[in-house]
Scaffold this motif. Structure first.
Motif, PDB file in Angstrom:
ATOM      1  N   GLU A   1       0.710  -1.044  -0.158  1.00  0.00           N
ATOM      2  CA  GLU A   1      -0.034  -0.028  -0.137  1.00  0.00           C
ATOM      3  C   GLU A   1       0.974   1.240   0.043  1.00  0.00           C
ATOM      4  O   GLU A   1       0.564   2.305  -0.553  1.00  0.00           O
ATOM      5  N   VAL A   2       1.863   1.217   0.536  1.00  0.00           N
ATOM      6  CA  VAL A   2       2.684   2.588   0.784  1.00  0.00           C
ATOM      7  C   VAL A   2       3.598   2.808  -0.382  1.00  0.00           C
ATOM      8  O   VAL A   2       3.552   3.898  -0.843  1.00  0.00           O
ATOM      9  N   ILE A   3       4.153   1.703  -1.087  1.00  0.00           N
ATOM     10  CA  ILE A   3       4.528   1.901  -2.244  1.00  0.00           C
ATOM     11  C   ILE A   3       3.918   2.171  -3.441  1.00  0.00           C
ATOM     12  O   ILE A   3       4.219   3.129  -3.975  1.00  0.00           O
ATOM     13  N   ARG A   4       2.740   1.722  -3.387  1.00  0.00           N
ATOM     14  CA  ARG A   4       1.576   2.072  -4.575  1.00  0.00           C
ATOM     15  C   ARG A   4       1.175   3.393  -4.214  1.00  0.00           C
ATOM     16  O   ARG A   4       0.379   3.939  -5.155  1.00  0.00           O
ATOM     17  N   GLY A   5       1.166   3.944  -3.093  1.00  0.00           N
ATOM     18  CA  GLY A   5       0.556   5.334  -2.593  1.00  0.00           C
ATOM     19  C   GLY A   5       1.364   6.605  -2.708  1.00  0.00           C
ATOM     20  O   GLY A   5       0.989   7.461  -2.726  1.00  0.00           O
ATOM     21  N   THR A   6       2.620   6.310  -3.042  1.00  0.00           N
ATOM     22  CA  THR A   6       3.694   7.050  -3.163  1.00  0.00           C
ATOM     23  C   THR A   6       4.466   7.213  -4.431  1.00  0.00           C
ATOM     24  O   THR A   6       4.359   6.113  -5.292  1.00  0.00           O
ATOM     25  N   PRO A   7       4.862   8.335  -5.089  1.00  0.00           N
ATOM     26  CA  PRO A   7       5.455   8.361  -6.336  1.00  0.00           C
ATOM     27  C   PRO A   7       6.745   7.603  -6.111  1.00  0.00           C
ATOM     28  O   PRO A   7       7.495   7.812  -5.206  1.00  0.00           O
TER      29      PRO A   7
ATOM     30  N   LEU B   1       9.383   8.453  -7.631  1.00  0.00           N
ATOM     31  CA  LEU B   1      10.422   9.586  -7.654  1.00  0.00           C
ATOM     32  C   LEU B   1      10.836   9.735  -5.895  1.00  0.00           C
ATOM     33  O   LEU B   1      12.000   9.811  -5.684  1.00  0.00           O
ATOM     34  N   ALA B   2       9.929   9.901  -5.283  1.00  0.00           N
ATOM     35  CA  ALA B   2      10.177   9.981  -3.985  1.00  0.00           C
ATOM     36  C   ALA B   2      11.015   8.743  -3.177  1.00  0.00           C
ATOM     37  O   ALA B   2      11.795   8.992  -2.630  1.00  0.00           O
TER      38      ALA B   2
ATOM     39  N   ILE C   1      14.559   8.788  -1.498  1.00  0.00           N
ATOM     40  CA  ILE C   1      14.847   8.316  -0.172  1.00  0.00           C
ATOM     41  C   ILE C   1      16.237   7.219  -0.248  1.00  0.00           C
ATOM     42  O   ILE C   1      16.846   7.468   0.343  1.00  0.00           O
TER      43      ILE C   1
ATOM     44  N   TYR D   1       3.644  -3.673  -7.259  1.00  0.00           N
ATOM     45  CA  TYR D   1       2.387  -3.768  -8.351  1.00  0.00           C
ATOM     46  C   TYR D   1       2.445  -5.288  -8.817  1.00  0.00           C
ATOM     47  O   TYR D   1       1.325  -5.795  -9.072  1.00  0.00           O
TER      48      TYR D   1
ATOM     49  N   LYS E   1       0.547  10.896  -8.501  1.00  0.00           N
ATOM     50  CA  LYS E   1       1.823  10.404  -8.115  1.00  0.00           C
ATOM     51  C   LYS E   1       2.885  11.096  -9.309  1.00  0.00           C
ATOM     52  O   LYS E   1       3.949  11.516  -8.940  1.00  0.00           O
TER      53      LYS E   1
ATOM     54  N   SER F   1       5.024  14.386  -9.672  1.00  0.00           N
ATOM     55  CA  SER F   1       6.316  14.518  -9.012  1.00  0.00           C
ATOM     56  C   SER F   1       7.220  14.782  -9.967  1.00  0.00           C
ATOM     57  O   SER F   1       8.445  15.214  -9.857  1.00  0.00           O
TER      58      SER F   1
ATOM     59  N   MET G   1       7.307  17.963  -4.611  1.00  0.00           N
ATOM     60  CA  MET G   1       8.414  17.085  -4.806  1.00  0.00           C
ATOM     61  C   MET G   1       9.395  18.076  -4.914  1.00  0.00           C
ATOM     62  O   MET G   1      10.628  18.094  -4.312  1.00  0.00           O
TER      63      MET G   1
ATOM     64  N   MET H   1      16.579  12.414   4.172  1.00  0.00           N
ATOM     65  CA  MET H   1      15.616  11.177   4.806  1.00  0.00           C
ATOM     66  C   MET H   1      14.424  11.781   5.334  1.00  0.00           C
ATOM     67  O   MET H   1      13.497  11.381   4.930  1.00  0.00           O
TER      68      MET H   1
ATOM     69  N   PHE I   1      12.088  13.737   2.572  1.00  0.00           N
ATOM     70  CA  PHE I   1      11.380  12.985   1.756  1.00  0.00           C
ATOM     71  C   PHE I   1      10.432  11.989   2.394  1.00  0.00           C
ATOM     72  O   PHE I   1       9.548  11.756   1.860  1.00  0.00           O
TER      73      PHE I   1
ATOM     74  N   ALA J   1       6.725  12.111   1.219  1.00  0.00           N
ATOM     75  CA  ALA J   1       6.168  10.714   0.589  1.00  0.00           C
ATOM     76  C   ALA J   1       4.920  10.185   1.647  1.00  0.00           C
ATOM     77  O   ALA J   1       3.680   9.836   1.173  1.00  0.00           O
TER      78      ALA J   1
ATOM     79  N   TYR K   1       2.148  12.485   0.190  1.00  0.00           N
ATOM     80  CA  TYR K   1       1.491  11.856  -0.921  1.00  0.00           C
ATOM     81  C   TYR K   1       0.416  10.590  -0.752  1.00  0.00           C
ATOM     82  O   TYR K   1      -0.640  10.478  -1.122  1.00  0.00           O
ATOM     83  N   LEU K   2       1.031   9.890   0.417  1.00  0.00           N
ATOM     84  CA  LEU K   2       0.233   8.745   0.655  1.00  0.00           C
ATOM     85  C   LEU K   2      -1.194   9.109   1.304  1.00  0.00           C
ATOM     86  O   LEU K   2      -2.156   8.597   1.008  1.00  0.00           O
TER      87      LEU K   2
ATOM     88  N   SER L   1      -3.269   9.931  -1.650  1.00  0.00           N
ATOM     89  CA  SER L   1      -3.585   8.966  -2.372  1.00  0.00           C
ATOM     90  C   SER L   1      -4.601   7.774  -1.962  1.00  0.00           C
ATOM     91  O   SER L   1      -5.490   7.330  -2.471  1.00  0.00           O
TER      92      SER L   1
END
Lengths: 221, 223
Positions: A63-69, A71-72, A76, A105, B162, B165, B176, B190, B193, B197, B200-201, B204
Motif C-alpha cells: 500500500e505504501v509503495i503504491r501510494g507514493t511516487p 521518484l520519492a 529516499i 505492483y 503521483k 512529482s 516534490m 531522509m 522525503f 512521501a 502523497y500517501l 492517494s
C-alpha cells in the motif's frame, strides 16, 4: 528547414552518445524487472501464509509503495540513505528503486493469479503428498501464467518508460545524456524529439516481443 | 532512532506548512491535467471509434506514440523543445499540458473500452428512434459507459497524482520540488522525503480506498 538540417548534421554525434545511453536504459530496466519479479513473487507468496503479522507487513509495504511516487522512493534510497551512511551509486539506486516499486505492483498481479486458481488444486497436490512449496511451484503457479503474463508484460513496457526519471539521480541513461547534450549544443527540440523516437522504438519492439511471448506462454496454459 | 526523530521535533513546524502549501499545487496540477486528459481523451476515443478513416488513423497514431514515450520526455519537449520555436511556457503550465496530453492517450483507451462495452443494440435503437449519431452517443451510450469507466478513471487519477512529482524535474512548483529544496537546504533528505512521501500517501490512499469500494459494488451488481 534549418531545424531538420541541424538535427541531420549532428545526428551521428547524437547517436554516438544516445545509443550507449539506450543500452544503459535497457540494463536498468532489465535489472529492475528481474528484481521486481523475484521480490513481487515473494510478496505474493508471503500473503498466502496464514500469519497475520507477515500479512500485515506485506500489505503495508504494497500500500505504501503504491501510494507514493516512485521518484520519492528513489530520492529516499539515493539521498536519504546516504544521509544515514549507505551510499548507492546512481545505477544501483535506479535498479533498487524501480525494482522495489515494481514489486508492489507485480505482487498484486501475482496474488490475483494465485487466487484465480481453484483451491481444490492446492488441496489435491497436498493430498498426493507434495509439500506446500512444491505444490505452489509445480501445480498452482504454472496455471497462473494465463492470468499473470499479459499484465506483467504491460508492466515491463511501463517500466521501460519509467526509467526516464532515474536521470534525476544522475544515472547515465538516455534522458540524462540527452540533457547533457542539450547543455552542450542548445538543440533542445531536436534532441528531445530524437529521444522520444528512441523510446518509441524501444517500446514498440518490447510490445511486439511481449505479444509473441504472451501467445506462446498462454496458449499452452 | 531518537536522533532521527529529533530532527522532526526541531523542523516539523517549519517544514510542514511549506510542504502542505506545495501539496496544494500538486492537487491543482493533478486536477488541471486530469481535466485536460479527460477532454482530449474523450475526443480521441470518439475519433478512434468514428467511421472516418483519417480520424481513426490520427487518433490511433497519437495514442500509440504518447503511450510509447515517457511523460518526462513529453515535459521536456514542451518546456525546453517548444522554447526553440518561441513558445515559452512557465514550468507549471508546461507540466499541466504535458501530463494532460500524455494522460489523454491512456484516458482514450479507457473511454474506448467503456464505449465498446455498451451493446451495439443501444446505438441502433437510439438511431432507430431518430436520434443523430452524436446525440445518441451523448445521451444514450456515454451515460452508460461512465459507469464502466469510473473505476479505471479513478485509478488513472491516483497514478496522475503521483506522476505530478516528475514535474519537479522541470522545476514546476509542487510538493516534490519543495521537498528537494528543503532536503538540500537542511541536509536532512531522509526526514524530508519521508515526510513528503507521507503527504502523497495521505492524498492517494483515501481515493484508492473509495475506488476499491466502488469496484466491489460494481462487480457485485452490474455486468
Amino acid at each position: 528547414m534549418h531545424f531538420w538540417q541541424r538535427l541531420w548534421d549532428n545526428l551521428p554525434y547524437f547517436l554516438e552518445v544516445l545509443i550507449p545511453a539506450a543500452g544503459m536504459t535497457i540494463r536498468i530496466a532489465a535489472g529492475a524487472f528481474v528484481l521486481a519479479i523475484v521480490l513481487g513473487l515473494l510478496l505474493a507468496l508471503l500473503q498466502t501464509v496464514k500469519a497475520p503479522v507477515i500479512h500485515g507487513v506485506v500489505r503495508t509495504y504494497i500500500e505504501v509503495i503504491r501510494g507514493t511516487p516512485v521518484l520519492a522512493q528513489l530520492f529516499i534510497l539515493y539521498f536519504g540513505l546516504a544521509e544515514l551512511g549507505l551510499q548507492f551509486t546512481p545505477i544501483q539506486a535506479a535498479i533498487l528503486g524501480l525494482g522495489c516499486n515494481g514489486a508492489a505492483y507485480l505482487a498484486e498481479i501475482f496474488r490475483a493469479g494465485i487466487e484465480s486458481i481453484h483451491a481444490g488444486q492446492m488441496e489435491a497436490a497436498l493430498t498426493v503428498g507434495m509439500t506446500p512449496l512444491a505444490a505452489m511451484r509445480w501445480v498452482v503457479l504454472p496455471q497462473t501464467l494465463n492470468v499473470v503474463v499479459p499484465p506483467t508484460t504491460n508492466y515491463s513496457i511501463a517500466l521501460l518508460k519509467d526509467t526516464a526519471i532515474v536521470s534525476a539521480v544522475a544515472a547515465p541513461e538516455i534522458m540524462f545524456r540527452a540533457r547533457n547534450l542539450v547543455m552542450e549544443t542548445y538543440l533542445s527540440a531536436q534532441i528531445y524529439i530524437l529521444v522520444a523516437v528512441m523510446y518509441l522504438v524501444m517500446s514498440l519492439i518490447l510490445a511486439f516481443i511481449s505479444r509473441r511471448l504472451e501467445r506462446r506462454l498462454t496458449a499452452s496454459g | 532512532m531518537d536522533a532521527f526523530l529529533d530532527v522532526y521535533r526541531e523542523h516539523l513546524a517549519e517544514w510542514l506548512p511549506q510542504l502542505i502549501a506545495a501539496a496544494g499545487n500538486t492537487l491543482r496540477m493533478t486536477v488541471l491535467a486530469f481535466v485536460l486528459a479527460f477532454a482530449v481523451g474523450l475526443v480521441l476515443a470518439l475519433a478512434k471509434l468514428s467511421s472516418i478513416a483519417p480520424l481513426r488513423l490520427v487518433a490511433s497514431g497519437y495514442i500509440e506514440v504518447m503511450r510509447g514515450i515517457p511523460a518526462l520526455a513529453v515535459l521536456y519537449l514542451i518546456y525546453f523543445g517548444l522554447a526553440d520555436f518561441g513558445i515559452v511556457f512557465d514550468a507549471f503550465p508546461a507540466a499541466v499540458v504535458g501530463l494532460g496530453l500524455n494522460g489523454a492517450a491512456y484516458m482514450a483507451e479507457i473511454f474506448r473500452a467503456g464505449i465498446e462495452s455498451i451493446h451495439v443494440g443501444q446505438m441502433e435503437a437510439a438511431l432507430t428512434v431518430g436520434m443523430r449519431p452524436l446525440a445518441a452517443m451523448r445521451w444514450v451510450i456515454l451515460p452508460q459507459a461512465l459507469r464502466v469507466v469510473l473505476p479505471p478513471l479513478a485509478n488513472f487519477g491516483i497514478a496522475l497524482l503521483k506522476d505530478t512529482s516528475v514535474a519537479s524535474i522541470i522545476s514546476a512548483p509542487e510538493l516534490m520540488l519543495r521537498a528537494r529544496d528543503l532536503a538540500s537546504s537542511s541536509f536532512q533528505p531522509m526526514q524530508v522525503f519521508l515526510l513528503a512521501a507521507a503527504i502523497y500517501l495521505a492524498m492517494s490512499l483515501p481515493v484508492a480506498f473509495l475506488t476499491r469500494r466502488l469496484e466491489a459494488r460494481f462487480s457485485r451488481g452490474h455486468v
